[in-house]
Design an enzyme around this catalytic site. Structure first.
Site, short mmCIF file in Angstrom:
data_model
loop_
_atom_site.label_atom_id
_atom_site.label_comp_id
_atom_site.label_asym_id
_atom_site.label_seq_id
_atom_site.Cartn_x
_atom_site.Cartn_y
_atom_site.Cartn_z
CG ASN A 1 -1.98 -1.09 1.14
OD1 ASN A 1 -2.95 -0.97 0.40
ND2 ASN A 1 -1.78 -2.18 1.88
CD GLU A 2 4.75 1.61 -2.74
OE1 GLU A 2 5.06 2.32 -1.77
OE2 GLU A 2 5.56 0.84 -3.31
N PRO A 3 2.24 5.24 -0.85
CG PRO A 3 4.05 6.67 -0.45
CD PRO A 3 3.70 5.29 -0.93
CB THR B 1 8.70 0.38 -3.37
OG1 THR B 1 8.02 1.15 -2.38
CG2 THR B 1 8.48 -1.10 -3.11
#
Length: 645
Positions: free
Chosen positions: A174-176, A193
């Site tokens: 769950n990235e920014p 990442t």
């Protein structure tokens, strides 16, 4: 050590003393000396949950993570299964994520990772293992993700969710920008990442750009969450997650809303939290000499003043009134600290003969010391302490450099092929110790994720070895004082190494026993991307501990240098060795002899600069910090910390 259940938050967490200490923090966390101790405790909690569910004849639903953080937890669970009879027959597992696209057989897949580290070694039922499938056709992914969510619900929800955290603050993938209500879905990976994963994939170009991940909402529905983080690289994002505001820009901050979440950290990962970084801003402190150094250096940086210019008001306005009351006045505090830091500076890292050494970091006697410089990789010696290395030789000490690993993993296929073709043209196969044509054929036909053949690994090791000879000769070291250990733990042909073994330690012991050093320099930087520095340092610690009864060890001091990733903070430095402009240039040229590591560094971590640039910038930055404190101005400084083994 905390008991297995003690890491669960309870009402005592906000008792008067504890609350004052942690009043900046919004998530319950527990700090351990190292990741091994912490991982055992986490594994114990998981085992307790599995057993309690078994007693009630209920399934235990585990949410599992990949990456380096949970490996030791899985090792302990495997040990408990094999030695203590812990059964996993009632366990249903759901993994957080998987790269997309990604086959199960690919050794970079999380399917491969989980079976390698856990599932192949326990009695979990294969039908109870759930890992996102990286081969699902793109047009079927939405339905697949929905089905994954439904499967979790039908299993009764996740009882225990294990998490790591990325430098972007991602949990799972769950990235920014991820929403608190997000479910299982496909997501585009953040550039940071992918950079962090690039060493696993032999370059960022090979890292998938997308992944399937459980959503934030899915994770937050877990009954219990434990997030683990180890090392200095995670310190800043841990601080922002625990002490910052909830924001989708740092998805891990959503865990502040969970009623049963704990962050389990080692001391390095917790080092930026206010109660560790600047405890005087939290409450009263016990003012040890080390804490005084830390606080006064911080105060100079905060007020942008040199030590001798600090005033009573500066101390009072920045949470140090109790220190001022203890010492009497700023003038005395400033003078004492100025002298402490001044005495760390020396141009004689092996000690200066016929000189009073009471205020010097190293002993004057013996005048000519036997010295071992341990280098985890074949270039850490010149990158981290090339200037000091040169000084020790020029000042007449018997210096031995010991390269602990071959470093062959860090040579690119293109670089190896170039050398093989040159060698083939020059000497031909009949005169070479390596079947060069076999190497050329292998590299030209190498398939993705294929482990290098023994011949290729030999060639790559020779490349690193010859570069090391050239650099050491340039520094001025005699060839007979260069040693290569090729420690067995490293020689897997893969990024993943074997655990440290007795044979590795015995090799280190043998070289120490042979040289009987007065000084040992070793890499104290544990932030390298794949942990080789940590394993090499642990081998040295173990060897020196076992040799401690030997009489010659009474005169042996251990000095730790930092590698290419971090430098010691000023308050931690016990010996600061200044470098002249000419010595900086000499160090640069020595590093550049490691040609295979120039331009395309395979394992550079999160810093895109070449190693010589990093080293030079770091040494100049340290010199600037000393200058800002009001001490002598130098071109560059290499820093060391003495360690009592």
């Amino acid at each position: 050590m905390k008991s297995a259940l003690a890491i669960k938050p309870d009402i005592s967490y906000k008792s008067a003393g504890k609350f004052e200490e942690t009043r900046f923090e919004k998530i319950h966390n527990e700090i351990f000396k190292n990741s091994i101790e912490a991982s055992v405790v986490v594994a114990q909690e998981i085992a307790h949950l599995i057993k309690s569910k078994q007693e009630k004849n209920k399934p235990c639903v585990l949410g599992l993570a990949t990456g380096s953080s949970p490996i030791k937890v899985y090792e302990e669970l495997v040990r408990m299964h094999k030695e203590d009879g812990l059964s996993f027959k009632n366990v249903i597992s759901f993994n957080l994520d998987e790269y997309y696209p990604m086959t199960k057989e690919n050794n970079q897949s999380y399917h491969y990772f989980m079976h390698q580290h856990l599932f192949n070694h326990i009695d979990i039922k294969p039908e109870n293992i759930n890992i996102p499938d990286g081969t699902v056709a793109i047009e079927n992914l939405n339905q697949y993700c929905t089905d994954y969510e439904i499967k979790i619900i039908n299993a009764g929800g996740i009882d225990f969710q294990l998490l790591g955290i990325g430098r972007t603050g991602h949990v799972g993938f769950n990235e920014p920008g991820s929403h608190i209500n997000s479910g299982t879905r496909i997501i585009t990976l953040d550039h940071i990442t992918r950079v962090d994963a690039s060493s696993d994939f032999n370059g960022i170009d090979n890292v998938p750009k997308r992944a399937i991940t459980m959503g934030v909402s899915t994770i937050l529905k877990s009954k219990r969450i434990v997030l683990m983080a180890w090392g200095q690289n995670k310190a800043e994002i841990i601080k922002r997650t625990i002490q910052g505001e909830i924001s989708s820009e740092i998805p891990a901050t959503f865990l502040q809303n969970h009623s049963n979440a704990t962050f389990v950290l080692d001391q390095s990962a917790a080092s930026e939290l206010t109660r560790f970084k600047t405890p005087w801003l939290v409450g009263e402190c016990i003012w040890t000499e080390e804490l005084k150094r830390k606080a006064i250096v911080w105060l100079c940086q905060e007020t942008k003043q040199s030590i001798l210019k600090l005033t009573d008001r500066d101390y009072n306005n920045n949470g140090m009134s109790d220190l001022l009351a203890l010492e009497g006045c700023a003038y005395d505090l400033n003078i004492n600290m100025f002298n402490v830091l001044q005495h760390t500076i020396t141009g004689w890292p092996g000690g200066k003969h016929n000189t009073d050494d009471s205020n010097r970091p190293e002993r004057a006697i013996p005048a000519k010391k036997r010295i071992i410089l341990f280098s985890p990789h074949p270039d850490d010696d010149v990158i981290s302490m090339g200037g000091t290395f040169s000084k020790l030789i020029k000042q007449g000490h018997d210096v031995h450099v010991v390269y602990q690993t071959s470093g062959n993993i860090a040579v690119t296929d293109d670089e190896a092929l170039k050398f093989a073709e040159v060698c083939n043209d020059f000497v031909g196969n009949n005169e070479s110790k390596i079947n060069i044509q076999e190497v050329i054929d292998f590299l030209n036909n190498k398939i993705e994720n294929e482990i290098d053949s023994l011949e290729v690994r030999k060639l790559k090791g020779i490349i690193r070895r010859r570069e090391s000879y050239a650099a050491s000769r340039y520094i001025g070291l005699k060839e007979e004082n260069i040693h290569f250990l090729d420690m067995p733990f490293y020689e897997t042909g893969q990024i993943k190494k074997n655990p440290l073994g007795p044979e590795d330690i015995a090799i280190i012991q043998a070289v120490i026993a042979k040289i009987k050093p007065h000084q040992v320099f070793a890499a104290g930087d544990l932030a390298d991307p794949h942990g080789t520095h940590e394993v090499c340092l642990n081998a040295i610690f173990a060897a020196m501990k076992q040799l401690k009864p030997e009489s010659y060890m009474n005169d042996c001091w251990l000095w730790l240098y930092r590698g290419a990733w971090h430098e010691w903070d000023i308050h931690e430095i016990d010996m600061a060795v200044p470098l002249s402009p000419d010595e900086v240039l000499l160090k640069r040229h020595a590093i550049l002899y490691h040609q295979s590591q120039k331009d395309r560094v395979m394992f550079q971590g999160n810093d895109s600069r070449e190693f010589w640039v990093r080293a030079e910038d770091r040494n100049k930055h340290t010199a600037k910090l000393y200058d800002d404190l009001g001490l002598a101005e130098y071109e560059a400084i290499e820093a060391f910390k003495r360690f009592d083994y």
